[in-house]
Design an enzyme around this catalytic site. Structure first.
Site, PDB file in Angstrom:
ATOM      1  N   ARG A 138       0.840  -1.071   0.000  1.00 12.82           N
ATOM      2  CA  ARG A 138      -0.045   0.133  -0.079  1.00 12.82           C
ATOM      3  C   ARG A 138       0.860   1.290   0.036  1.00 12.82           C
ATOM      4  NH1 ARG A 138      -1.754  -3.578   4.038  1.00 12.82           N
ATOM      5  NH2 ARG A 138      -3.908  -4.605   3.563  1.00 12.82           N
ATOM      6  N   LYS A 161      -1.864  -2.154   7.538  1.00 15.62           N
ATOM      7  CA  LYS A 161      -3.480  -2.070   8.387  1.00 15.62           C
ATOM      8  C   LYS A 161      -3.282  -3.182   9.436  1.00 15.62           C
ATOM      9  CE  LYS A 161      -6.148  -0.521   4.578  1.00 15.62           C
ATOM     10  NZ  LYS A 161      -7.458  -1.024   3.813  1.00 15.62           N
ATOM     11  N   HIS A 219      -2.226   2.938  -6.104  1.00 14.81           N
ATOM     12  CA  HIS A 219      -2.787   1.500  -5.696  1.00 14.81           C
ATOM     13  C   HIS A 219      -3.123   0.945  -6.923  1.00 14.81           C
ATOM     14  CE1 HIS A 219      -4.886  -0.482  -2.490  1.00 14.81           C
ATOM     15  NE2 HIS A 219      -6.069  -0.727  -3.282  1.00 14.81           N
ATOM     16  N   ARG A 222      -0.488  -1.706  -6.775  1.00 15.82           N
ATOM     17  CA  ARG A 222      -0.571  -2.741  -6.231  1.00 15.82           C
ATOM     18  C   ARG A 222      -1.424  -3.863  -6.553  1.00 15.82           C
ATOM     19  NH1 ARG A 222      -1.055  -4.315  -0.478  1.00 15.82           N
ATOM     20  NH2 ARG A 222      -3.250  -4.947   0.179  1.00 15.82           N
ATOM     21  N   HIS A 245      -3.431  -8.911   3.392  1.00 15.84           N
ATOM     22  CA  HIS A 245      -4.951  -8.852   3.551  1.00 15.84           C
ATOM     23  C   HIS A 245      -5.468  -9.795   4.851  1.00 15.84           C
ATOM     24  CE1 HIS A 245      -6.031  -8.337  -0.883  1.00 15.84           C
ATOM     25  NE2 HIS A 245      -5.844  -6.951  -0.204  1.00 15.84           N
ATOM     26  N   TYR A 254      -9.823 -11.322  -7.071  1.00 19.01           N
ATOM     27  CA  TYR A 254      -8.524 -11.669  -8.258  1.00 19.01           C
ATOM     28  C   TYR A 254      -8.939 -13.029  -8.310  1.00 19.01           C
ATOM     29  CZ  TYR A 254      -5.945  -7.919  -6.449  1.00 19.01           C
ATOM     30  OH  TYR A 254      -5.622  -6.424  -5.962  1.00 19.01           O
TER      31      TYR A 254
END
Length: 276
Positions: A138, A161, A219, A222, A245, A254
């Site tokens: 990110r 995150k 982004h 990414r 994630h 995806y």
């Protein structure tokens, strides 16, 4: 317009007898697709179709263009213009496809960076673009990377995150670009990417860099990283780990790319596909 596309449009008018509006819709969609991929439509593959569709936000328009593309390849397959039928079912298209760039598009853009003045800013821009594409970080994570976070070809991500940590490998071409940039950088800082005052590069500045050379946000690099891995056959759980994630559900966007790629591989290489 390629001769293959002309043949299909003639077929619609003469053999199918479609209305003028339907004919114009097919023609508009397929010319747009052919111009987008920059080659005869007959040479398109699944990744070309997905890349084209990812630019379209309106789902109704997306499905109409997909229907036009599928109709052309059904026509081409039945007339032995292609060995395999390229087809993506509308039901497999998610509500929003992540926009992505191919390796060639990214490297071509990087080549445009002007090195004549040997500016360290340009070396930084090149390093940032390749770093984002090579790691899938990110932009907030990339801008918080310190020089000390890179060791033995890996980068330690400390500001992901949820305050999680992970390590991600860096491709050699990106490492080389970083080394060239740091060698020319005239100031000392713990941060990997800095501005003219040697302060940590801001998100706005990073956005301006990728917009300047690629006309996309950071982004998108990414998404390009993740898409390249999935098309290359990477397991979704590996991609999940690299992207950071928390849930595999987030990586599922995806899945459509992975399924189409696997299907194409089976159709191309499985021995039973040679039997009639």
């Amino acid at each position: 317009m390629s001769r293959y596309l002309e043949a299909f449009l003639e077929y619609l008018l003469v053999n199918k007898g479609v209305s003028k509006n339907t004919y114009e819709a097919y023609k508009r969609d397929l010319i747009q697709f052919e111009e987008f991929i920059g080659k005869p439509i007959i040479q398109a593959d699944t990744s070309d179709v997905i890349r084209f569709l990812s630019q379209i936000e309106n789902k109704r328009s997306l499905n109409r263009k997909l229907s036009s593309i599928n109709s052309f390849f059904d026509f081409a397959y039945k007339r032995n213009m292609v060995d395999e039928k390229l087809k993506i079912k509308q039901a497999k298209i998610p509500k929003s496809l992540p926009k992505f760039l191919t390796k060639d598009e990214i490297l071509k853009a990087v080549d445009w960076i002007n090195y004549q003045e040997n500016s360290w800013f340009e070396l930084r821009d090149k390093a940032l673009i390749l770093f984002l594409y090579a790691t899938g970080l990110r932009i907030s994570e990339a801008l918080n990377v310190k020089i000390s976070d890179i060791e033995d070809g890996w980068v330690k991500v400390t500001m992901a995150k949820g305050e999680k940590q992970r390590v991600v490998p860096i491709a050699d071409v990106a490492l080389k670009a970083i080394e060239e940039y740091l060698h020319k950088r005239p100031c000392m800082s713990e941060w990997l990417f800095v501005n003219k005052n040697c302060d940590k590069l801001s998100r706005i500045s990073a956005f301006k860099i990728t917009k300047k050379y690629l006309n996309v946000s950071p982004h998108v690099l990414r998404h390009s990283f993740a898409t390249a891995l999935v098309l290359g056959g990477a397991d979704l759980r590996v991609v999940q780990e690299l992207l950071g994630h928390a849930s595999l559900n987030t990586t599922q966007i995806y899945t459509h790319i992975q399924k189409e790629n696997l299907k194409d591989t089976v159709l191309k290489y499985h021995p039973l596909e040679d039997l009639e």
